[in-house]
Write an enzyme that holds these catalytic residues in place. Sequence first.
Site, mmCIF file in Angstrom:
data_model
loop_
_atom_site.group_PDB
_atom_site.id
_atom_site.type_symbol
_atom_site.label_atom_id
_atom_site.label_comp_id
_atom_site.label_asym_id
_atom_site.label_seq_id
_atom_site.Cartn_x
_atom_site.Cartn_y
_atom_site.Cartn_z
ATOM 1 C CG HIS A 1 4.316 17.111 -16.537
ATOM 2 N ND1 HIS A 1 4.154 18.433 -15.944
ATOM 3 C CD2 HIS A 1 3.101 16.806 -16.993
ATOM 4 C CE1 HIS A 1 2.744 18.895 -15.979
ATOM 5 N NE2 HIS A 1 2.157 17.942 -16.415
ATOM 6 C CD GLU B 1 2.569 17.969 -20.099
ATOM 7 O OE1 GLU B 1 2.520 19.010 -19.403
ATOM 8 O OE2 GLU B 1 1.773 17.585 -20.693
ATOM 9 C CG ASP C 1 -1.804 1.348 1.477
ATOM 10 O OD1 ASP C 1 -1.413 2.037 2.304
ATOM 11 O OD2 ASP C 1 -2.764 1.533 0.473
ATOM 12 C CB ILE C 2 1.105 4.393 -2.292
ATOM 13 C CG1 ILE C 2 1.899 3.160 -3.024
ATOM 14 C CG2 ILE C 2 2.104 5.535 -2.267
ATOM 15 C CD1 ILE C 2 3.340 2.809 -2.891
ATOM 16 C CG ASP D 1 -2.908 2.413 -2.840
ATOM 17 O OD1 ASP D 1 -3.880 2.662 -1.918
ATOM 18 O OD2 ASP D 1 -1.550 2.848 -2.225
ATOM 19 C CG ASP E 1 -1.163 19.863 -14.889
ATOM 20 O OD1 ASP E 1 -1.508 20.679 -15.869
ATOM 21 O OD2 ASP E 1 -0.321 19.253 -15.421
HETATM 22 N N1 DTR Z 1 -1.725 18.227 -21.058
HETATM 23 C C1 DTR Z 1 -1.956 17.997 -19.589
HETATM 24 C C2 DTR Z 1 -3.222 17.755 -18.977
HETATM 25 C C3 DTR Z 1 -4.157 16.920 -20.137
HETATM 26 C C4 DTR Z 1 -5.117 17.247 -20.761
HETATM 27 N N2 DTR Z 1 -5.756 16.105 -20.942
HETATM 28 C C5 DTR Z 1 -5.024 14.796 -20.583
HETATM 29 C C6 DTR Z 1 -5.280 13.462 -20.996
HETATM 30 C C7 DTR Z 1 -4.202 12.551 -20.489
HETATM 31 C C8 DTR Z 1 -3.388 13.144 -19.737
HETATM 32 C C9 DTR Z 1 -2.940 14.396 -19.401
HETATM 33 C C10 DTR Z 1 -3.991 15.315 -20.031
HETATM 34 C C11 DTR Z 1 -1.117 18.821 -18.908
HETATM 35 O O1 DTR Z 1 -1.678 20.075 -18.942
HETATM 36 O O2 DTR Z 1 -0.166 18.784 -18.312
HETATM 37 ZN ZN ZN Z 2 -0.837 21.236 -17.646
HETATM 38 ZN ZN ZN Z 3 0.173 17.858 -16.572
HETATM 39 CA CA CA Z 4 -2.562 4.100 0.269
#
Ligand code: DTR
Ligand code: ZN
Ligand code: ZN
Ligand code: CA
Length: 437
Positions: free
Chosen positions: A124, A170, A42-43, A304, A136
């Site tokens: 990323h 990214e 488990d994480i 996980d 993100d």
């Molecule tokens: N491009 C990514 C966010 C993102 C948007 N749609 C998807 C689908 C699958 C993985 C990531 C994403 C970003 O803004 O980093």
């Molecule tokens: Zn992004």
């Molecule tokens: Zn992203």
């Molecule tokens: Ca966990």
Amino acid sequence: MNLSVPRRAVAAAALTALALGGLTGTAGAEPRAASALAAAPDIPLANVKQHLTDLQAIATANGGNRAHGRPGYKASIDFVKAKLDAVGYTTTIQQFSYNGTTGYNLIADWPGGDPNQVVMAGAHLDSVSSGAGINDNGSGSAGVLEAALAVARAGYQPSKHLRFGWWGAEELGLVGSKYYVNQLPTTERSKFAGYLNFDMIGSPNPGYFVYDDDPVIEKTFKDYFAGLGVPTEIETEGDGRSDHASFKNVGIPVGGLFTGASRVKTSAQVTKWGGTATAFDRCYHSSCDTTSNINDTALDRNSDAIAHALWTLSGATTEPPTGKVFENTADVSIPDNGVAVTSTVNVTGVAGNAPSTLKVDVNIVHTYVGDLVVDLVAPDGTVYNLHNRTGGSADNIVQTYTVNASSEVANGAWKLRAQDRASADTGYISGVKLTFP
Ligand code: DTR
Ligand code: ZN
Ligand code: ZN
Ligand code: CA
């Protein structure tokens, strides 16, 4: 540019066989029971969230972001690298240039495993310039980091070679991962059994999306969530949208997980997953993408799932231990600079004395192992010292000791004793296991 189909087919077949608990990745080998595959740990969600807190602090201390070319990004790279160096990874920082500024990828290899069969997980690490980028993509970065640390804690020795990557730039167009893949000689690319990508795995109004790319990797994730009773959907907009595209474009099998960005959750998805018919992440690419922009359940489940996929796809099999095994896996807190604590293992049914090669598996989670004295205490009170204040600031003791206990009667209450003898760091006994031949 795609690698020849036969290799992918072989890789897919190997992954298929492996993920289904079949062959051990060697054509023709006797199928093994799925139960022979080591199960992922488990994480701990708390550990993943701590990484997010640390990344938030880095952004706050560096102009509010962790974007390519800004000090917050390099500070993020250095933060992740230090965690991995401390537990035995072989790390490399790969530099590249974009828009006139230097970018960085971090690559971490876990020593061991077949170098011709690489399973890689990545995320990323850069944010956009408008915010800290905690969902993100601090979420993916932290989930991958904690899975890598779990590999070290477990002393995991998979059949395949495990590699981890944190990508730069990214947000500017998959720049770092493209650079990494383009720098890979074709011979190296052909060694990849799969690349797993994690970009946004803790969205505050989460969906559970699985990339629809390599069928074996996809099935590994879908089966995991099915085991949790969590429905998943195929990520239909993923193509080209994150770093897995860089690997897919050269024919490497890819997969990954996603909890949604600015798209709006439909009413059917609300019925499926809960939440609201609003954006999966209303703070996507915004200044409000902070540590408060995370859904803990989604982050925990996906972290996980990362570990599950790594253990499943890297294919380690555990030979059932020979002899008799006795263990205690209860956590026992070790007071900071305080009294000694013990974890007891009651041995029964073993005739005669213990062996001269008694195997003692110790798992202690601690942030400064140089504070610790760790002993094995035999039923008659004889003390066998295992660890005595060495190791400095390194984290955790995950080690197998061999003790000459031949003068001890085997049956009885054996104790693992741990004492923290210096202040400011603490931890706990996570488990102790004795193996008699
Ligand atoms: N491009 C990514 C966010 C993102 C948007 N749609 C998807 C689908 C699958 C993985 C990531 C994403 C970003 O803004 O980093
Ligand atoms: Zn992004
Ligand atoms: Zn992203
Ligand atoms: Ca966990």
